[in-house]
Design a protein around this motif. Structure first.
Motif, mmCIF file in Angstrom:
data_model
loop_
_atom_site.group_PDB
_atom_site.id
_atom_site.type_symbol
_atom_site.label_atom_id
_atom_site.label_comp_id
_atom_site.label_asym_id
_atom_site.label_seq_id
_atom_site.Cartn_x
_atom_site.Cartn_y
_atom_site.Cartn_z
ATOM 1 N N SER A 15 34.685 34.500 49.079
ATOM 2 C CA SER A 15 33.277 34.443 49.438
ATOM 3 C C SER A 15 33.104 35.356 50.598
ATOM 4 C CB SER A 15 33.032 33.113 49.749
ATOM 5 O OG SER A 15 31.586 33.106 50.426
ATOM 6 N N ARG A 16 33.968 35.329 51.588
ATOM 7 C CA ARG A 16 33.996 36.186 52.604
ATOM 8 C C ARG A 16 33.863 37.631 52.315
ATOM 9 N NH1 ARG A 16 34.750 34.487 58.086
ATOM 10 N NH2 ARG A 16 35.099 36.668 58.619
ATOM 11 N N ALA A 17 35.304 38.023 51.457
ATOM 12 C CA ALA A 17 35.025 39.230 50.885
ATOM 13 C C ALA A 17 33.986 39.954 50.308
ATOM 14 C CB ALA A 17 36.508 39.423 50.172
ATOM 15 N N ARG A 18 33.344 39.070 49.594
ATOM 16 C CA ARG A 18 32.068 39.322 48.880
ATOM 17 C C ARG A 18 30.827 39.506 49.634
ATOM 18 N NH1 ARG A 18 31.673 36.544 43.138
ATOM 19 N NH2 ARG A 18 33.373 37.491 42.854
ATOM 20 N N LYS A 19 30.627 38.524 50.242
ATOM 21 C CA LYS A 19 29.215 38.415 51.076
ATOM 22 C C LYS A 19 29.360 39.287 52.488
ATOM 23 C CE LYS A 19 27.884 33.942 49.294
ATOM 24 N NZ LYS A 19 27.757 32.399 49.643
ATOM 25 N N LEU A 20 30.509 39.131 53.119
ATOM 26 C CA LEU A 20 30.589 39.817 54.413
ATOM 27 C C LEU A 20 31.347 41.054 54.377
ATOM 28 C CD1 LEU A 20 31.474 36.628 56.596
ATOM 29 C CD2 LEU A 20 29.384 37.487 56.181
ATOM 30 N N LEU A 64 41.707 45.061 41.283
ATOM 31 C CA LEU A 64 41.450 43.897 41.456
ATOM 32 C C LEU A 64 40.344 43.946 42.705
ATOM 33 C CD1 LEU A 64 44.886 42.304 42.052
ATOM 34 C CD2 LEU A 64 43.198 41.553 40.569
ATOM 35 N N SER A 65 40.401 44.935 43.747
ATOM 36 C CA SER A 65 39.437 45.097 44.610
ATOM 37 C C SER A 65 38.010 45.257 44.202
ATOM 38 C CB SER A 65 40.103 46.048 45.725
ATOM 39 O OG SER A 65 39.228 46.276 46.675
ATOM 40 N N GLU A 66 38.091 45.955 43.185
ATOM 41 C CA GLU A 66 36.989 46.388 42.328
ATOM 42 C C GLU A 66 36.046 45.245 41.767
ATOM 43 O OE1 GLU A 66 37.705 50.051 40.192
ATOM 44 O OE2 GLU A 66 37.768 51.004 41.910
ATOM 45 N N SER A 67 36.990 44.537 40.933
ATOM 46 C CA SER A 67 36.579 43.395 40.333
ATOM 47 C C SER A 67 35.993 42.302 41.149
ATOM 48 C CB SER A 67 37.581 43.060 39.424
ATOM 49 O OG SER A 67 38.153 41.966 39.689
ATOM 50 N N LEU A 68 36.700 42.297 42.407
ATOM 51 C CA LEU A 68 36.319 41.163 43.114
ATOM 52 C C LEU A 68 34.768 41.250 43.709
ATOM 53 C CD1 LEU A 68 37.589 38.817 45.200
ATOM 54 C CD2 LEU A 68 37.898 40.570 46.879
ATOM 55 N N LYS A 69 34.454 42.299 43.785
ATOM 56 C CA LYS A 69 33.091 42.354 44.157
ATOM 57 C C LYS A 69 32.148 42.301 43.348
ATOM 58 C CE LYS A 69 34.719 46.156 47.167
ATOM 59 N NZ LYS A 69 35.220 47.531 47.254
ATOM 60 N N THR A 70 32.591 42.238 41.823
ATOM 61 C CA THR A 70 31.410 41.891 40.851
ATOM 62 C C THR A 70 31.678 40.676 39.976
ATOM 63 O OG1 THR A 70 32.797 43.368 39.591
ATOM 64 C CG2 THR A 70 30.953 44.758 40.409
ATOM 65 N N GLN A 71 32.841 40.144 39.988
ATOM 66 C CA GLN A 71 32.810 39.103 38.972
ATOM 67 C C GLN A 71 33.077 37.746 39.508
ATOM 68 O OE1 GLN A 71 36.542 40.179 36.725
ATOM 69 N NE2 GLN A 71 35.628 42.187 35.997
ATOM 70 N N ASN A 93 38.781 49.652 30.951
ATOM 71 C CA ASN A 93 38.680 49.249 32.104
ATOM 72 C C ASN A 93 37.877 48.172 32.876
ATOM 73 O OD1 ASN A 93 40.906 50.274 32.639
ATOM 74 N ND2 ASN A 93 40.172 52.221 33.466
ATOM 75 N N ASN A 94 36.721 48.219 31.925
ATOM 76 C CA ASN A 94 35.333 47.678 32.286
ATOM 77 C C ASN A 94 35.125 46.192 31.620
ATOM 78 O OD1 ASN A 94 34.529 49.743 33.968
ATOM 79 N ND2 ASN A 94 33.569 50.627 32.174
ATOM 80 N N SER A 95 36.131 45.630 31.146
ATOM 81 C CA SER A 95 36.128 44.651 30.201
ATOM 82 C C SER A 95 36.276 43.398 31.393
ATOM 83 C CB SER A 95 37.238 43.996 29.407
ATOM 84 O OG SER A 95 38.555 44.223 30.043
ATOM 85 N N PRO A 96 35.191 42.856 31.675
ATOM 86 C CA PRO A 96 35.295 41.697 32.788
ATOM 87 C C PRO A 96 35.863 40.360 32.592
ATOM 88 C CG PRO A 96 33.167 41.642 31.512
ATOM 89 C CD PRO A 96 34.058 42.579 30.902
ATOM 90 N N PHE A 97 36.288 39.663 33.607
ATOM 91 C CA PHE A 97 36.946 38.453 33.772
ATOM 92 C C PHE A 97 35.900 37.284 33.479
ATOM 93 C CE2 PHE A 97 38.252 34.820 36.123
ATOM 94 C CZ PHE A 97 39.040 34.334 35.224
ATOM 95 N N PHE A 98 36.095 36.601 32.370
ATOM 96 C CA PHE A 98 35.280 35.158 32.182
ATOM 97 C C PHE A 98 36.250 34.185 32.000
ATOM 98 C CE2 PHE A 98 31.849 38.516 31.032
ATOM 99 C CZ PHE A 98 30.769 37.896 31.864
ATOM 100 N N PRO A 99 35.986 33.048 32.611
ATOM 101 C CA PRO A 99 36.964 31.935 32.449
ATOM 102 C C PRO A 99 36.574 31.375 31.294
ATOM 103 C CG PRO A 99 35.195 31.431 34.338
ATOM 104 C CD PRO A 99 35.154 32.963 33.786
ATOM 105 N N SER A 100 37.792 30.888 30.709
ATOM 106 C CA SER A 100 37.602 30.338 29.266
ATOM 107 C C SER A 100 36.822 29.139 29.312
ATOM 108 C CB SER A 100 39.016 30.225 28.803
ATOM 109 O OG SER A 100 39.669 29.431 29.390
#
Lengths: 190, 361
Positions: A15-20, A64-71, A93-100
Motif C-alpha cells: 500500500s505504501r509503495a503504491r499510494k505514497l 516485480l517493481s513494475e507489476s507492483l504499481k499496477t496489479q 511480459n504483460n500477462s497480469p497476475f490474477f489470484p485464482s
C-alpha cells in the motif's frame, strides 16, 4: 525508517509503495522475499542466454517493481511465484497476475478466522462449520487434514503412514484444504 | 477445554502464516527447528508454492552452495538500490523545499516591491496635491528672504506662509488699498522713522503676490463703480494695519492718531470723483505707483507720481503729495519742499497735511 518499515505487513508495504510511491517500502518487500526468489531461480540460472545471476535477479526485481504499481496483490508470495514462473517461461511480459478462485476462497476464510480471533462464539461457530465441512470430504482428505492439523503430524510422518512422498502428501493436503474451502464458500453463497 | 483446543486446531486449517524467513529456510532443511516451529512452517508450506519450491531446490546440495552468496549479494543489491533511491528522493525533496523557499522569497519581494511602488506613487500623488500651497509658501518665504535685511525679526514672525495661504485672496484687497496708512506717517513723522514704515510696507507687499497680479486685481475691481468699494475696503483694512503698527517703534504710536482722519478725508475725496469718467485710470495709476512706493522702489514710484501729477483733479494733488513724500524719503528736501508748496498752492484736500509736512521740514 528502514527498521520501522520491516515491522509492517506485506499488505501495508504494498500500500505504501503504491499510494505514497515509497521506494523504501518496495525495497523492504523485495528484501523480505529475496532469499526465496534466489532459491527458486537457482535451477534456472546459467541455463540459456541472459540467465546469468547478474541479469536474472535485477530483471526479476524490475519486473516485480513494475507489476507492483499496477496489479492487485492479495498475497505477495503468490504474486512473486507467478512472476518468477512467467519470467522463467519467457511468456508475454504483460500477462497480469490474477489470484485464482481457490486462492480467493482461501483468502476469505483466512480473513474470517482472523476476525474471529478474539470472539469465542464466532470461533465456535466457525469451528462447527469447519468440522461439518471436514465430514463432507472424502475419507482420505479428511484423514490427512485431521492428522496434520488436529494431531500435529508432520509431512514426513503423514507420508510414512501412507507410503507417499512428502511432495504428494503436501499436494493431498493442499487439495483437501482447497476442497474444504470451496465447500465452505458454497455454503455461504447458498 | 478439549473442545476449545479442538476448535483452535480446526481453525488452524485456515490460519494465515507468513512465508519462511531467511533464517528459517536453512534451519528447516537441516531439521534444526522445534516441533511447533516445524509444524507452523509445514502449515504454511501446504499453501505456499514459493516457499515449497524454494525448499525443494535447496534440498539439492549443488544449489545449496550457491544459495548463500547469491542471497547476500541480492540483499546488498536491493539495499543499495533503496539507498540510492532514498538519497535521490531526499535530494529531490530538499530541492523542492529549496525551490518552494525561493519561490516564496520571490513572491515576497515582488509583493514588497509592488507595495513600495504603490506607496511611492501614493506619496507622489499626495505631494502633488499639497505642492501648490507648499510652493506658494516657499515662494513667499524666498520673497521674504529677498526683502531688505533691515526688517526686524518680529515683523518676519508676523508674516507667516500659512497666513499668506489662508488669506491668499482675501488679503490682496487691503494691500491694494494700503496707500492710505502709508501716506499718513509721511505727513507727521520726521526724517528718521520714515524708512521704517516704508520697509514694513514693503514686507507686507512681498508677502502678497507681485505687482502684475495686483494690477489684474485692480482691473477687476474697476468694473464695479469705483468710489464706494475702495472706501469700504479701507475701513476693513484699518484694524489690521493698526495692529501691525503696534509692535513697531514707539514713535509710530505718536503717529497713530493721524491715520484715522486721513482715510475719512480720502473717503470724501473718493466720493467726489466718482462721477468723473477719467478718475478710474488715474486711480489705477495712483495705486500702482503706491505699490512701488510701498515696495521701496522710490525711483519707479517717483516717475509714476510725476506722470500722474500732470493730471488735474484729486489724484494729481495726491500724487504730488506722495511725490513730495518720496523726495523727503530720498533726502531731497528741496524738491520735497517745492512739491509740498505746490500741494498747498493747489488748495485741495491735502493742503493741511502738506502745510504740516512743510512746517516739519
Amino acid at each position: 525508517m528502514l527498521q520501522q518499515l520491516t515491522n509492517l505487513s506485506d499488505k501495508e508495504l504494498i500500500s505504501r509503495a503504491r499510494k505514497l510511491k515509497d521506494q523504501e517500502a518496495e525495497g523492504i518487500l523485495m528484501e523480505r522475499y529475496s532469499h526465496l526468489m534466489v532459491a527458486v531461480c537457482l535451477p534456472y540460472l546459467n541455463s540459456g542466454p541472459a540467465t546469468a545471476p547478474e541479469e536474472v535477479y535485477p530483471s526479476l526485481l524490475q519486473r516485480l517493481s513494475e507489476s507492483l504499481k499496477t496489479q492487485t496483490i492479495p498475497k505477495a508470495n503468490e504474486w512473486i511465484h507467478y512472476t518468477i514462473r512467467a519470467a522463467q517461461a519467457r511468456t508475454a511480459n504483460n500477462s497480469p497476475f490474477f489470484p485464482s478462485t481457490e486462492s480467493r476462497e482461501l483468502q476469505q476464510l483466512e480473513n474470517n478466522v482472523e476476525k474471529a480471533a478474539t470472539n469465542l462464539k464466532e470461533q465456535q461457530l466457525l469451528a462447527g462449520r469447519f468440522t461439518r465441512a471436514l465430514d463432507k470430504l472424502t475419507a482420505e482428505d479428511s484423514h490427512f487434514l485431521r492428522e496434520f492439523y488436529v494431531n500435529n503430524k508432520s509431512f514426513a510422518e503423514l507420508a510414512e503412514t501412507r507410503k507417499y512422498s512428502v511432495v504428494k502428501t503436501r499436494q493431498i493436503l493442499q487439495q483437501a484444504k482447497q476442497k474444504m474451502a470451496s465447500l465452505l464458500m458454497n455454503e455461504t453463497y447458498e | 477445554m478439549s473442545n476449545l483446543e479442538n476448535n483452535e486446531k480446526i481453525l488452524k486449517i485456515f490460519s494465515n502464516i507468513r512465508c519462511l524467513n531467511r533464517d528459517q529456510l536453512p534451519r528447516y532443511l537441516d531439521g534444526r527447528l522445534t516441533d511447533v516451529e516445524k509444524h507452523l512452517v509445514e502449515q504454511h508450506l501446504v499453501d505456499c508454492d514459493l516457499c515449497f519450491d524454494a525448499l525443494q531446490v535447496l534440498q539439492q546440495q549443488q544449489y545449496r552452495e550457491k544459495y548463500q552468496p547469491l542471497c547476500n549479494s541480492m540483499q546488498q543489491y536491493i539495499r543499495n538500490s533503496i539507498k540510492s533511491v532514498s538519497h535521490a528522493h531526499k535530494a529531490e525533496r530538499y530541492q523542492r523545499q529549496e525551490q518552494k523557499k525561493e519561490s516564496f522569497l520571490i513572491y515576497f519581494w515582488v509583493v514588497a516591491a509592488i507595495a513600495a511602488g504603490a506607496g511611492i506613487i501614493y506619496l507622489v500623488q499626495q505631494q502633488g496635491k499639497f505642492k501648490p500651497p507648499v510652493t506658494k509658501a516657499l515662494a513667499s518665504n524666498t520673497e521674504i528672504a529677498a526683502t531688505p535685511i533691515d526688517n526686524p525679526p518680529v515683523q518676519e514672525a508676523v508674516i507667516t506662509p500659512v497666513r499668506a495661504e489662508a488669506t491668499d485672496t482675501v488679503t490682496r484687497r487691503p494691500i491694494a488699498v494700503a496707500p492710505a496708512p502709508v501716506a499718513v506717517p509721511a505727513n507727521t513723522a520726521p526724517a528718521e522713522p520714515e524708512p521704517k514704515p516704508v520697509t514694513k510696507d514693503t514686507v507686507k507687499a512681498t508677502v502678497k503676490p507681485p505687482v502684475t497680479t495686483l494690477v489684474n486685481k485692480d482691473s477687476v475691481k474697476k468694473q464695479p463703480p469705483p468710489a464706494p468699494k475702495p472706501a469700504e475696503e479701507k475701513e476693513a483694512v484699518k484694524p489690521p494695519v493698526e495692529h501691525k503698527d503696534t509692535p513697531s517703534i514707539a514713535k509710530k504710536a505718536e503717529e497713530k492718531p493721524t491715520p484715522k482722519p486721513v482715510p475719512k478725508e480720502k473717503k470724501e475725496e473718493e466720493h467726489k470723483p466718482a462721477p468723473e469718467p477719467s478718475g478710474g485710470t488715474d486711480e489705477f495709476l495712483y495705486k500702482a505707483a503706491m505699490v512701488y512706493h510701498q515696495q521701496g522702489d522710490l525711483n519707479e514710484a517717483i516717475s509714476r507720481y510725476k506722470h500722474l501729477s500732470s493730471s488735474a483733479g484729486k489724484y494729481g494733488e495726491l500724487s504730488r503729495y506722495q511725490l513730495a513724500v518720496c523726495y523727503r524719503s530720498k533726502g531731497q528736501t528741496g524738491k520735497a519742499r517745492r512739491m509740498f508748496k505746490e500741494v498747498v498752492r493747489m488748495n485741495g484736500s491735502m493742503k493741511t497735511k502738506a502745510q504740516a509736512a512743510l512746517d516739519n521740514l
